[in-house]
Design an enzyme around this catalytic site. Structure first.
Site, PDB file in Angstrom:
ATOM      1  N   CYS A 116     -43.473  39.402 -34.290  1.00 16.28           N
ATOM      2  CA  CYS A 116     -43.459  37.984 -34.673  1.00 16.28           C
ATOM      3  C   CYS A 116     -44.582  37.702 -35.675  1.00 16.28           C
ATOM      4  O   CYS A 116     -44.528  38.177 -36.797  1.00 16.28           O
ATOM      5  CB  CYS A 116     -43.529  37.097 -33.427  1.00 16.28           C
ATOM      6  SG  CYS A 116     -42.969  35.409 -33.741  1.00 16.28           S
ATOM      7  N   HIS A 222     -39.484  38.551 -30.239  1.00 15.00           N
ATOM      8  CA  HIS A 222     -40.447  38.950 -29.207  1.00 15.00           C
ATOM      9  C   HIS A 222     -39.857  40.059 -28.353  1.00 15.00           C
ATOM     10  O   HIS A 222     -39.372  39.822 -27.243  1.00 15.00           O
ATOM     11  CB  HIS A 222     -40.869  37.742 -28.375  1.00 15.00           C
ATOM     12  CG  HIS A 222     -41.909  36.904 -29.056  1.00 15.00           C
ATOM     13  ND1 HIS A 222     -43.252  37.212 -28.991  1.00 15.00           N
ATOM     14  CD2 HIS A 222     -41.804  35.823 -29.847  1.00 15.00           C
ATOM     15  CE1 HIS A 222     -43.934  36.332 -29.706  1.00 15.00           C
ATOM     16  NE2 HIS A 222     -43.078  35.473 -30.241  1.00 15.00           N
ATOM     17  N   GLU A 224     -41.315  42.249 -26.700  1.00 17.86           N
ATOM     18  CA  GLU A 224     -42.043  42.470 -25.434  1.00 17.86           C
ATOM     19  C   GLU A 224     -41.444  41.648 -24.291  1.00 17.86           C
ATOM     20  O   GLU A 224     -41.546  42.028 -23.137  1.00 17.86           O
ATOM     21  CB  GLU A 224     -43.537  42.156 -25.617  1.00 17.86           C
ATOM     22  CG  GLU A 224     -43.950  40.685 -25.547  1.00 17.86           C
ATOM     23  CD  GLU A 224     -43.543  39.856 -26.764  1.00 17.86           C
ATOM     24  OE1 GLU A 224     -42.968  40.411 -27.720  1.00 17.86           O
ATOM     25  OE2 GLU A 224     -43.815  38.640 -26.737  1.00 17.86           O
TER      26      GLU A 224
END
Ligand code: MN
Length: 254
Positions: A116, A222, A224
């Site tokens: 990001c 994102h 993660e």
């Protein structure tokens, strides 16, 4: 030994919710990044956004890989622009420390994974520019890139370029991703190639022109927060940790 992956952190004002009194500023990194790195076999360390160029140099020497996390907008002065009204919150300490870190990581050949904001920081560090605010600057139809739903929910599609490194790592040509950004890559930096776009044309993934020469990967989503959605996102972390491991071995042999 597992490679050491530095994860950039942010600064956050914290408030005692009951007493409604300020508690001060805290260093904060989303646990998802830490778990993403640890789950891929790396040793995560969180890097507070503090210190000058010399501190950044000392820190970078202890790292095998650098993960640039998401967060606030990058100060547009780093790419030669004045702020427009739609620019969001910027954190001078974080911007300065991260830009110093990336510069040093690039010079030392340390594998960099940007997520990001991290992808945007990587692009600017290499000489590229950003849209300060996609909704007001994008000249065509724009998808919703600031979803209101939870972070683990995918909301738009990304088509990745056939034959790219990221396509190889994820094992597919299209992936549904979450989206939490109002900025984006504008002029691409030299040394990077665009390897993923959403259907409106917004840049969603970049990588180094030659990853065997220097390992750089950036995704606008994102990853993660989506590790539970399938193995593709975890593979990005695994690819970064493997690259960091190779870098550590090369460094030890030199
Ligand atoms: Mn998006």
């Amino acid at each position: 030994m597992p490679p050491i992956i530095g994860i950039t952190a942010t600064l956050k004002e914290d408030v005692d919710a009951v007493a409604e009194r300020p508690l001060g500023r805290f260093v904060r990194a989303d646990l998802d990044y830490v778990e993403g790195v640890a789950g891929a076999g790396g040793a995560p360390v969180v890097l507070p956004p503090a210190g000058d160029e010399r501190a950044a140099e000392a820190v970078i020497q202890s790292l095998d890989g650098l993960l640039l996390s998401g967060g606030s907008d990058l100060d547009p002065h780093y790419y030669g622009e004045e702020p427009m009204p739609e620019l969001g919150v910027t954190l001078p300490e974080r911007d300065a420390f991260e830009m110093a870190l990336v510069g040093l990581a690039l010079r030392r050949g340390i594998p960099v994974f940007g997520i990001c904001r991290g992808m945007q920081v990587l692009n600017v560090a290499l000489g590229g520019t950003l849209y300060q605010d996609l909704p007001s600057q994008w000249e065509r139809d724009l998808l919703k890139h600031r979803q209101d739903t939870p972070k683990w929910q995918p909301t738009h599609e990304v088509r990745v370029r056939d034959g790219s490194y990221i396509a190889e790592v994820m094992g597919r040509e299209s992936v549904k991703v979450n989206s939490y950004h109002h900025q984006g890559v504008r002029a691409l930096a030299e040394g990077l190639v665009v390897t993923g776009r959403s259907s409106d044309g917004v840049v969603e993934a970049v990588e180094a022109v030659d990853l065997s020469e220097r390992w750089l990967l950036g995704v606008q989503w994102h990853a993660e927060a989506m590790r539970g959605a399938g193995p593709q996102q975890e593979r990005l972390f695994e690819a970064h940790v493997s690259a960091a491991e190779r870098h550590a071995l090369r460094r030890a042999a030199a």
